[in-house]
Design an enzyme around this catalytic site. Structure first.
Site, short mmCIF file in Angstrom:
data_model
loop_
_atom_site.label_atom_id
_atom_site.label_comp_id
_atom_site.label_asym_id
_atom_site.label_seq_id
_atom_site.Cartn_x
_atom_site.Cartn_y
_atom_site.Cartn_z
N GLU A 121 -2.19 8.06 -4.11
CA GLU A 121 -3.36 7.49 -4.78
C GLU A 121 -4.65 7.92 -4.08
O GLU A 121 -4.66 8.17 -2.87
CB GLU A 121 -3.31 5.96 -4.71
N HIS A 164 -0.70 0.57 -9.70
CA HIS A 164 -1.43 -0.34 -8.80
C HIS A 164 -2.04 -1.51 -9.59
O HIS A 164 -3.24 -1.80 -9.50
CB HIS A 164 -2.52 0.41 -8.05
N ARG A 172 0.86 -1.18 0.00
CA ARG A 172 0.00 0.00 0.00
C ARG A 172 0.89 1.23 0.00
O ARG A 172 1.95 1.25 0.63
CB ARG A 172 -0.93 0.02 1.23
#
Length: 315
Positions: free
Chosen positions: A262, A290, A233
């Protein structure tokens, strides 16, 4: 409305709905609904299948008295208040076993591309530039790879590395690694990993404990100059601190599939601040949007895994 109605807030593999219908569920497709309409309809739902489109927090879950499960199309659960769901008897399902191979392959691909200057040299050849010495690469063999987090993703990356002549060390605060299954992996403390690793790959969920896990202090404590890989992440890593050490040479390369900036849905970057601009312009970075777990195969496997887990609830 049926007592076995599931709201599909995001799209899944084409096999998902037929499998659910065969198991007796009614599926409401809400792909184009706004957040307000989705939340308003939850009062009639036994389940919701979602990726990262909206956060399912306590306030929203309080409006879903019939809800028995949340099926998350992927691994991370940070957009779901799992503690409150547990209190309400709502089962939270995810499918980390379904995209582990995709993530492992992607991490390895980025690393090899970085070491061998693949993106740079490909771009140059396509533009009529033929530079050999300037694109001399480095071999992976003989290097020590440090894996932080040895769940589905970390173990999959280790499996892809096996046979490449590397030393693999792993740190996991909450898991004892099965040495019979992974005899080629040495479990170490975080301090030892920082002492020996040439390359460090993150495979941890985003929690309060892991937010900005990779920061200035972590990097300073690494003995070697390092390459960083993050397919976990974005906010597990401080971009400002990474760029600072990339400029200094303490970090020699960065492979990022996930990014601090993001949006919560992972669909785009919120902003492109100065640290990220530096990453974009650097020749020592590999950046992808991603997509590490976003293969055709993982899409199908996620649907299969979630359907199996939903059926096992025996609703």
């Amino acid at each position: 409305m049926s007592d076995k109605t599931i709201l599909l807030a995001d799209t899944f593999h084409e096999s998902f709905i037929p499998q659910l219908k065969e198991a007796g569920f009614n599926c409401v497709e809400a792909y184009n609904w706004g957040a307000e309409q989705i939340i308003g309809s939850l009062k009639d739902m036994v389940g919701i299948a979602i990726r990262s489109r909206i956060p399912l927090d306590e306030n929203i879950l309080k409006q879903a008295p019939k809800l028995k499960f949340i099926a998350r199309g992927g691994a991370g659960m940070e957009n779901i208040d799992t503690q409150f769901a547990l209190q309400k008897g709502i089962v939270c399902l995810n499918a980390p076993e379904a995209n582990r191979d995709a993530v492992g392959e992607h991490a390895l691909m980025m690393l090899l591309a970085l070491l061998n200057k693949l993106i740079k040299s490909d771009h140059e050849v396509r533009n009529g530039i033929w530079l050999r010495e300037e694109n001399r690469g480095s071999e992976l063999q003989g290097k020590t790879i440090g894996i932080i987090g040895f769940g589905n993703m970390g173990s999959a990356f280790a499996e892809k590395l096996m046979g490449l002549g590397v030393t693999i060390v792993a740190y996991d605060k909450y898991k004892t690694i099965d040495t019979n299954h992974y005899p080629y992996v040495k479990q170490v403390s975080l301090e030892e990993l920082q002492h020996v690793a040439d390359i460090i790959s993150l495979h941890i969920p985003l929690t309060d404990e892991t937010r900005y896990f990779i920061n200035d202090n972590f990097i300073v404590c690494c003995r070697n100059n390092i390459i960083l890989i993050n397919t976990a992440r974005g906010k597990c890593l401080s971009t400002i601190d990474v760029v600072h050490h990339l400029k200094r040479g303490k970090i020699t390369g960065v492979c990022l599939d996930v990014h601090e900036y993001e949006t919560t849905s992972f669909e785009k970057l919120e902003t492109v601040p100065e640290p990220f601009q530096y990453l974009i312009q650097s020749s020592n970075t590999i950046l992808t949007p991603h997509i590490a777990g976003w293969t055709h195969e993982s899409n199908r496997k996620i649907a299969e895994v979630l359907v199996r887990k939903i059926i096992q609830l025996n609703l």
